[in-house]
Design a protein around this motif. Sequence first.
Motif, PDB file in Angstrom:
ATOM      1  N   ARG A  33      -1.936   9.453   5.223  1.00 16.95           N
ATOM      2  CA  ARG A  33      -2.624   8.639   4.208  1.00 16.95           C
ATOM      3  C   ARG A  33      -3.796   7.923   4.859  1.00 16.95           C
ATOM      4  NH1 ARG A  33      -0.525   3.129   2.356  1.00 16.95           N
ATOM      5  NH2 ARG A  33       0.882   3.547   4.076  1.00 16.95           N
ATOM      6  N   TYR A  35      -6.517   4.779   3.677  1.00  8.91           N
ATOM      7  CA  TYR A  35      -6.964   3.840   2.641  1.00  8.91           C
ATOM      8  C   TYR A  35      -7.955   2.870   3.273  1.00  8.91           C
ATOM      9  CZ  TYR A  35      -3.420   0.666   4.620  1.00  8.91           C
ATOM     10  OH  TYR A  35      -2.658  -0.108   5.472  1.00  8.91           O
ATOM     11  N   MET A  37     -10.217  -1.059   2.590  1.00 13.16           N
ATOM     12  CA  MET A  37     -10.463  -2.247   1.762  1.00 13.16           C
ATOM     13  C   MET A  37     -11.897  -2.722   1.970  1.00 13.16           C
ATOM     14  SD  MET A  37      -7.690  -4.434   3.884  1.00 13.16           S
ATOM     15  CE  MET A  37      -6.676  -2.993   4.095  1.00 13.16           C
ATOM     16  N   ARG A  46      -5.381 -11.120   4.212  1.00 16.19           N
ATOM     17  CA  ARG A  46      -4.633  -9.978   3.665  1.00 16.19           C
ATOM     18  C   ARG A  46      -3.465  -9.648   4.591  1.00 16.19           C
ATOM     19  NH1 ARG A  46      -7.776  -6.751  -0.419  1.00 16.19           N
ATOM     20  NH2 ARG A  46      -5.732  -5.768  -0.497  1.00 16.19           N
ATOM     21  N   GLY A  47      -2.659  -8.718   4.194  1.00 19.49           N
ATOM     22  CA  GLY A  47      -1.518  -8.317   5.010  1.00 19.49           C
ATOM     23  C   GLY A  47      -0.362  -9.281   4.783  1.00 19.49           C
ATOM     24  N   HIS A  49       2.599  -9.141   6.233  1.00 16.51           N
ATOM     25  CA  HIS A  49       3.828  -8.360   6.115  1.00 16.51           C
ATOM     26  C   HIS A  49       3.998  -7.521   7.386  1.00 16.51           C
ATOM     27  CE1 HIS A  49       0.693  -5.689   4.228  1.00 16.51           C
ATOM     28  NE2 HIS A  49       1.170  -4.921   5.187  1.00 16.51           N
ATOM     29  N   HIS A  51       6.008  -3.593   8.734  1.00 19.56           N
ATOM     30  CA  HIS A  51       6.560  -2.328   8.246  1.00 19.56           C
ATOM     31  C   HIS A  51       7.743  -1.922   9.112  1.00 19.56           C
ATOM     32  CE1 HIS A  51       3.694  -1.147   5.156  1.00 19.56           C
ATOM     33  NE2 HIS A  51       2.786  -1.769   5.873  1.00 19.56           N
ATOM     34  N   LEU A  54       6.247   2.465   9.462  1.00 19.73           N
ATOM     35  CA  LEU A  54       4.831   2.866   9.441  1.00 19.73           C
ATOM     36  C   LEU A  54       4.075   2.529  10.729  1.00 19.73           C
ATOM     37  CD1 LEU A  54       2.673   3.957   7.355  1.00 19.73           C
ATOM     38  CD2 LEU A  54       2.092   1.557   6.974  1.00 19.73           C
ATOM     39  N   GLN A  56      -0.011   2.689  12.234  1.00 17.57           N
ATOM     40  CA  GLN A  56      -1.355   2.761  11.674  1.00 17.57           C
ATOM     41  C   GLN A  56      -2.418   2.559  12.750  1.00 17.57           C
ATOM     42  OE1 GLN A  56      -1.211   1.341   7.269  1.00 17.57           O
ATOM     43  NE2 GLN A  56      -0.681  -0.413   8.499  1.00 17.57           N
ATOM     44  N   LEU A  58      -6.265   0.938  12.643  1.00 15.93           N
ATOM     45  CA  LEU A  58      -7.210   0.195  11.809  1.00 15.93           C
ATOM     46  C   LEU A  58      -8.607   0.308  12.415  1.00 15.93           C
ATOM     47  CD1 LEU A  58      -4.450  -0.941  10.914  1.00 15.93           C
ATOM     48  CD2 LEU A  58      -5.463  -3.202  10.874  1.00 15.93           C
ATOM     49  N   ARG A  95       1.434  -8.409  10.528  1.00 12.09           N
ATOM     50  CA  ARG A  95      -0.017  -8.336  10.639  1.00 12.09           C
ATOM     51  C   ARG A  95      -0.707  -9.143   9.551  1.00 12.09           C
ATOM     52  NH1 ARG A  95       0.845  -2.904   9.386  1.00 12.09           N
ATOM     53  NH2 ARG A  95       2.544  -3.313  10.808  1.00 12.09           N
ATOM     54  N   MET A  97      -4.856  -9.803   8.251  1.00 10.56           N
ATOM     55  CA  MET A  97      -6.264  -9.460   8.426  1.00 10.56           C
ATOM     56  C   MET A  97      -7.087 -10.566   7.770  1.00 10.56           C
ATOM     57  SD  MET A  97      -4.189  -6.822   7.300  1.00 10.56           S
ATOM     58  CE  MET A  97      -4.738  -6.032   5.800  1.00 10.56           C
ATOM     59  N   TYR A 114       2.507   5.884   1.015  1.00 11.26           N
ATOM     60  CA  TYR A 114       2.809   4.519   0.555  1.00 11.26           C
ATOM     61  C   TYR A 114       4.257   4.412   0.087  1.00 11.26           C
ATOM     62  CZ  TYR A 114       2.520   0.228  -2.155  1.00 11.26           C
ATOM     63  OH  TYR A 114       2.730  -1.036  -2.650  1.00 11.26           O
ATOM     64  N   TYR A 119       8.063  -2.127   3.451  1.00 10.61           N
ATOM     65  CA  TYR A 119       7.435  -3.422   3.725  1.00 10.61           C
ATOM     66  C   TYR A 119       8.490  -4.517   3.939  1.00 10.61           C
ATOM     67  CZ  TYR A 119       2.798  -1.857   2.073  1.00 10.61           C
ATOM     68  OH  TYR A 119       1.601  -1.226   1.913  1.00 10.61           O
ATOM     69  N   ARG A 121       8.006  -8.403   3.531  1.00  8.05           N
ATOM     70  CA  ARG A 121       6.952  -9.331   3.107  1.00  8.05           C
ATOM     71  C   ARG A 121       7.328 -10.806   3.299  1.00  8.05           C
ATOM     72  NH1 ARG A 121       2.637  -6.905   0.624  1.00  8.05           N
ATOM     73  NH2 ARG A 121       2.930  -4.796  -0.193  1.00  8.05           N
TER      74      ARG A 121
HETATM   75  C1  T46 Z   1      -1.136  -2.793   5.960  1.00 11.69           C
HETATM   76  C2  T46 Z   1      -2.438  -3.486   5.902  1.00 11.69           C
HETATM   77  C3  T46 Z   1      -3.268  -3.255   7.130  1.00 11.69           C
HETATM   78  C4  T46 Z   1      -1.248   1.379  -2.988  1.00 11.69           C
HETATM   79  O1  T46 Z   1      -1.026   1.657  -4.177  1.00 11.69           O
HETATM   80  N1  T46 Z   1      -1.265   2.365  -2.053  1.00 11.69           N
HETATM   81  C5  T46 Z   1      -1.501   2.111  -0.744  1.00 11.69           C
HETATM   82  O2  T46 Z   1      -1.508   3.041   0.068  1.00 11.69           O
HETATM   83  C6  T46 Z   1      -1.734   0.755  -0.342  1.00 11.69           C
HETATM   84  C7  T46 Z   1      -2.000   0.414   1.120  1.00 11.69           C
HETATM   85  C8  T46 Z   1      -1.710  -0.231  -1.291  1.00 11.69           C
HETATM   86  N2  T46 Z   1      -1.478   0.074  -2.592  1.00 11.69           N
HETATM   87  C9  T46 Z   1      -1.518  -0.979  -3.599  1.00 11.69           C
HETATM   88  C10 T46 Z   1      -0.356  -1.969  -3.495  1.00 11.69           C
HETATM   89  C11 T46 Z   1      -0.991  -3.269  -3.971  1.00 11.69           C
HETATM   90  O3  T46 Z   1      -0.917  -3.333  -5.382  1.00 11.69           O
HETATM   91  O4  T46 Z   1      -2.694  -1.744  -3.392  1.00 11.69           O
HETATM   92  C12 T46 Z   1      -2.463  -3.132  -3.586  1.00 11.69           C
HETATM   93  C13 T46 Z   1      -2.846  -3.932  -2.372  1.00 11.69           C
HETATM   94  O5  T46 Z   1      -1.938  -3.652  -1.305  1.00 11.69           O
HETATM   95  P1  T46 Z   1      -1.479  -4.761  -0.239  1.00 11.69           P
HETATM   96  O6  T46 Z   1      -1.355  -6.067  -0.902  1.00 11.69           O
HETATM   97  O7  T46 Z   1      -0.240  -4.249   0.453  1.00 11.69           O
HETATM   98  O8  T46 Z   1      -2.718  -4.749   0.758  1.00 11.69           O
HETATM   99  P2  T46 Z   1      -2.897  -5.494   2.138  1.00 11.69           P
HETATM  100  O9  T46 Z   1      -4.332  -5.463   2.443  1.00 11.69           O
HETATM  101  O10 T46 Z   1      -2.218  -6.818   2.164  1.00 11.69           O
HETATM  102  O11 T46 Z   1      -2.115  -4.560   3.215  1.00 11.69           O
HETATM  103  C14 T46 Z   1      -2.546  -3.242   3.482  1.00 11.69           C
HETATM  104  C15 T46 Z   1      -1.371  -2.267   3.515  1.00 11.69           C
HETATM  105  O12 T46 Z   1      -0.596  -2.394   2.317  1.00 11.69           O
HETATM  106  C16 T46 Z   1      -0.453  -2.475   4.685  1.00 11.69           C
HETATM  107  O13 T46 Z   1       0.408  -1.367   4.833  1.00 11.69           O
HETATM  108  O14 T46 Z   1      -0.571  -2.640   7.039  1.00 11.69           O
HETATM  109  O15 T46 Z   1      -3.219  -3.182   4.741  1.00 11.69           O
END
Ligand code: T46
Length: 134
Positions: A33, A35, A37, A46-47, A49, A51, A54, A56, A58, A95, A97, A114, A119, A121
Amino acid sequence: MQTIKYTFQPHGDDRGQLVALEEYNDIPFRIKRVYYMYDTIPNVVRGKHAHKRLEQILVCVSGSCKIRLDNGKEKKIVALEKPYEGLYVSHDMWREMYDFSKNAVLMVFASEVYDEDDYIRDYDEFLSYVKEKR
Ligand code: T46
């Protein structure tokens, strides 16, 4: 706490730069995967949480940001400021960010698809989880 930062090979010429990332070569796992931001609101964190499985890498492909890593015992802050640098983040690592620059794009190469069940959290739950594993 040791952190692993990769310096990728930029292929530069008189047109500019290009970085190529291959699984098992530049990225130390199968990439399931990708992704990213962007348009991150100033002062947001952000983050927050960890895993369970997982892994990764970055890469801040545009602009800059900071990553706070916490293994439950030690914390470390790593700045990502170059589009050819990658930070490895393992499982069992809290982590955060933050400090995203205006134009920041943080791209993430992930070893798994995903899965919300992967997670942790809640920070206290994370501390108990890693303590139990030690
Ligand atoms: C991490 C850090 C570095 C998805 O639907 N698919 C995905 O692959 C991801 C990553 C997120 N989402 C949805 C879930 C939430 O509704 O996107 C939204 C935002 O996700 P999240 O609040 O988890 O985003 P971050 O920036 O807090 O964390 C992300 C990753 O989730 C996490 O694995 O390590 O970036």
